[in-house]
Design an enzyme around this catalytic site. Sequence first.
Site, PDB file in Angstrom:
ATOM      1  N   ASP A   1     -21.156  36.398  12.629  1.00  0.00           N
ATOM      2  CA  ASP A   1     -21.171  35.814  11.286  1.00  0.00           C
ATOM      3  C   ASP A   1     -20.922  34.310  11.339  1.00  0.00           C
ATOM      4  OD1 ASP A   1     -20.932  35.285   8.577  1.00  0.00           O
ATOM      5  OD2 ASP A   1     -19.144  36.523   8.261  1.00  0.00           O
TER       6      ASP A   1
ATOM      7  N   ASP B   1     -18.832  38.396   0.985  1.00  0.00           N
ATOM      8  CA  ASP B   1     -17.657  37.645   1.441  1.00  0.00           C
ATOM      9  C   ASP B   1     -16.643  37.516   0.313  1.00  0.00           C
ATOM     10  OD1 ASP B   1     -18.320  36.633   4.197  1.00  0.00           O
ATOM     11  OD2 ASP B   1     -20.048  35.810   3.124  1.00  0.00           O
TER      12      ASP B   1
HETATM   13  C1  DX5 Z   1     -18.137  32.293   6.266  1.00  0.00           C
HETATM   14  C2  DX5 Z   1     -18.678  33.610   5.812  1.00  0.00           C
HETATM   15  C3  DX5 Z   1     -20.106  33.838   6.149  1.00  0.00           C
HETATM   16  C4  DX5 Z   1     -21.056  32.845   5.538  1.00  0.00           C
HETATM   17  C5  DX5 Z   1     -22.226  32.733   6.458  1.00  0.00           C
HETATM   18  O1  DX5 Z   1     -16.770  32.237   6.128  1.00  0.00           O
HETATM   19  O2  DX5 Z   1     -17.950  34.682   6.396  1.00  0.00           O
HETATM   20  O3  DX5 Z   1     -20.511  35.171   5.887  1.00  0.00           O
HETATM   21  O4  DX5 Z   1     -21.507  33.176   4.271  1.00  0.00           O
HETATM   22  O5  DX5 Z   1     -23.052  31.741   5.983  1.00  0.00           O
HETATM   23  P1  DX5 Z   1     -23.980  30.878   6.938  1.00  0.00           P
HETATM   24  O6  DX5 Z   1     -25.036  31.829   7.493  1.00  0.00           O
HETATM   25  O7  DX5 Z   1     -24.534  29.859   6.034  1.00  0.00           O
HETATM   26  O8  DX5 Z   1     -23.137  30.318   8.036  1.00  0.00           O
HETATM   27 ZN    ZN Z   2     -18.767  36.736   6.210  1.00  0.00          ZN
END
Ligand code: DX5
Ligand code: ZN
Length: 201
Positions: free
Chosen positions: A163, A30
């Site tokens: 996601d 990310d």
């Molecule tokens: C949020 C990101 C995600 C995040 C997901 O903006 O795009 O990829 O890291 O994390 P979790 O699984 O904790 O929601």
């Molecule tokens: Zn992400």
Amino acid sequence: MISTSILKLQNDSEKIKIINNSETDMIHFDVMDGIFVSNTTRYDKLPFLTKPVDIHLMVEDVRTYVDKFMYLKPNSITFHLEVHDDINKIISYIKEKKIKVGIAIKPETKVEELLPYLDQIDLVLVMTVSPGAGGQPFMKEMIPKVKELRKLQQKHHFQIEVDGGINDKTIKLCDADIYVVGSYITNSDYPNKIIKHLKSI
Ligand code: DX5
Ligand code: ZN
């Protein structure tokens, strides 16, 4: 497939190494610029990654960040449909580099807004939380979008990635091709055990 988000491990290269050596199918990287989303990312001492790298750009200036992360030799680069730039130009820019291209949509963006681009892209990322932070709860209201995209796969060739807020329970709620999982894996002391379990569901 499971793509493990290392967002919460930005300063923990040892744990990133453990994820890289785990059974995760991909590493989800990310990137936040403090403009498209209020947070920013900084990956200190990033170890050499051998897993396919799935980049998710939550940035306004997509092309600059594409250049910045080419050194990771990404398998795919996904950017947001909501950016204020020419979407077709960005798609061509990424494709020219022989990298798979994905488009992500925020919770408030409708699937039909993707229609003009579905023929040209390899991946659609459905955000199941608001972009910008890990550890938020899964938004069930996004499930119909995934179903809609499944139908559209009969006519177009793209993969569906979800996601945000994915864990052993929410993973069962939507039928996607790639599940991005962050804190549910990275908060654990036994990340590979969690990955194996998620892959068996
Ligand atoms: C949020 C990101 C995600 C995040 C997901 O903006 O795009 O990829 O890291 O994390 P979790 O699984 O904790 O929601
Ligand atoms: Zn992400």
